[in-house]
Design a protein around this motif. Sequence first.
Motif, PDB file in Angstrom:
ATOM      1  N   LEU A 228       7.509   1.890  -2.102  1.00 10.66           N
ATOM      2  CA  LEU A 228       7.062   3.190  -2.602  1.00 10.66           C
ATOM      3  C   LEU A 228       5.567   3.113  -2.883  1.00 10.66           C
ATOM      4  O   LEU A 228       5.069   2.104  -3.397  1.00 10.66           O
TER       5      LEU A 228
ATOM      6  N   SER B 123       5.922   5.043   3.497  1.00 10.31           N
ATOM      7  CA  SER B 123       6.956   5.398   2.525  1.00 10.31           C
ATOM      8  C   SER B 123       6.454   6.508   1.611  1.00 10.31           C
ATOM      9  O   SER B 123       5.255   6.797   1.553  1.00 10.31           O
ATOM     10  N   SER B 124       7.380   7.116   0.889  1.00 14.56           N
ATOM     11  CA  SER B 124       7.029   8.231   0.001  1.00 14.56           C
ATOM     12  C   SER B 124       6.089   7.788  -1.105  1.00 14.56           C
ATOM     13  O   SER B 124       6.149   6.647  -1.579  1.00 14.56           O
TER      14      SER B 124
ATOM     15  N   VAL C 252      14.389  -0.697  -3.922  1.00 14.89           N
ATOM     16  CA  VAL C 252      14.001  -0.212  -2.591  1.00 14.89           C
ATOM     17  C   VAL C 252      14.439  -1.202  -1.523  1.00 14.89           C
ATOM     18  O   VAL C 252      15.011  -0.820  -0.486  1.00 14.89           O
TER      19      VAL C 252
ATOM     20  N   LEU D 231       8.838  -3.495   5.741  1.00 16.78           N
ATOM     21  CA  LEU D 231       9.040  -2.241   5.008  1.00 16.78           C
ATOM     22  C   LEU D 231       7.837  -1.952   4.130  1.00 16.78           C
ATOM     23  O   LEU D 231       7.112  -2.860   3.713  1.00 16.78           O
ATOM     24  N   ASP D 232       7.633  -0.675   3.887  1.00 18.67           N
ATOM     25  CA  ASP D 232       6.604  -0.235   2.950  1.00 18.67           C
ATOM     26  C   ASP D 232       7.271   0.083   1.622  1.00 18.67           C
ATOM     27  O   ASP D 232       8.264   0.822   1.576  1.00 18.67           O
TER      28      ASP D 232
ATOM     29  N   LEU E 121      13.052   5.926   8.827  1.00 23.28           N
ATOM     30  CA  LEU E 121      12.962   6.318   7.432  1.00 23.28           C
ATOM     31  C   LEU E 121      14.356   6.229   6.805  1.00 23.28           C
ATOM     32  O   LEU E 121      15.324   6.751   7.365  1.00 23.28           O
TER      33      LEU E 121
ATOM     34  N   LYS F  61      13.452  10.044  -2.302  1.00 20.71           N
ATOM     35  CA  LYS F  61      12.288   9.589  -1.540  1.00 20.71           C
ATOM     36  C   LYS F  61      12.736   9.012  -0.209  1.00 20.71           C
ATOM     37  O   LYS F  61      13.924   8.961   0.102  1.00 20.71           O
ATOM     38  N   GLN F  62      11.773   8.542   0.591  1.00 18.58           N
ATOM     39  CA  GLN F  62      12.077   7.887   1.859  1.00 18.58           C
ATOM     40  C   GLN F  62      11.293   6.589   1.975  1.00 18.58           C
ATOM     41  O   GLN F  62      10.122   6.521   1.588  1.00 18.58           O
ATOM     42  N   ILE F  63      11.960   5.578   2.531  1.00 21.63           N
ATOM     43  CA  ILE F  63      11.363   4.261   2.706  1.00 21.63           C
ATOM     44  C   ILE F  63      11.192   3.994   4.196  1.00 21.63           C
ATOM     45  O   ILE F  63      12.142   4.133   4.976  1.00 21.63           O
ATOM     46  N   TYR F  64       9.989   3.590   4.587  1.00 23.58           N
ATOM     47  CA  TYR F  64       9.714   3.291   5.989  1.00 23.58           C
ATOM     48  C   TYR F  64      10.043   1.831   6.282  1.00 23.58           C
ATOM     49  O   TYR F  64       9.600   0.923   5.580  1.00 23.58           O
TER      50      TYR F  64
END
Length: 268
Positions: free
Chosen positions: A53, A58-59, A73, A50-51, A2, A8-11
Amino acid sequence: MLIPFKNKQIYVECHGEGAPIVILNGIMMSTASWKPFIVTLSKHNKLILLDFLDQGQSSKMDKGYDIAIQADVVKCALDALRIEKAHFIGISYGASVAMNFALMYPQYVDKMVLYNCIPYSSPWILAVGKSWQLARTSPEAYYYTAIPTIYSMDFYNNNQDWLDRRKDFLMKNVFNNPEFLGAMERLSQSSATHDVRERLSEIKAKTLLVGGNADYLTPISEQKYIHERIAGSSLVIMEGCGHAAMYEQPDIFASLLTGFVNSDSVIL
């Protein structure tokens, strides 16, 4: 892992070693969508998944936003990974993000492969997104509104067992989830701000455009429009293929991607 992005957080996932390839998801996709491709796409490259937002791990957002935030992002993820330049693979919504990213942060972009892309969000594509929002009445309504037109008619007619399994999974685990449906509404609305028609000539990255001649959502005419305006770009048309090229013709999908980004220029 993360990665922090504002509040927020990004995976993000990384696989393999080599020249980095960043995959930018289609609107209904997530990093999990790429599991069958990880071995192939990371064999000679560092594969970065990556996912966005409102996607996957992700958040989730609590209000609307501009599609350009997804480009921010991507930059945030690359900076956290200390990657200064990468190849970008965009699928549909992800292709829109990729074009915005290439205009906002051109120094990060090596080559691009854009599948089923559009130069702007037309009334047609916005109406498709609106139909998804109106279908939130039941998982079954959402499935039959959103899914069949993703595929070519031939694929849909000839792969009923696979589609039935997919329908069962989506209706039990995804389309009955209010959080997912809210995220999809925000993602669809964010795409309304995508319009790079007047700036396509500014994209200097070596670009491959790929479209299916049986794609009902983003017809091949859209990719031709972009091809004509990005200097030196190439266009490949996948015969008999709909919007979901990675499912309908996975070998060709992967071969085009890896072959293009890993090839050296040949001067005759």
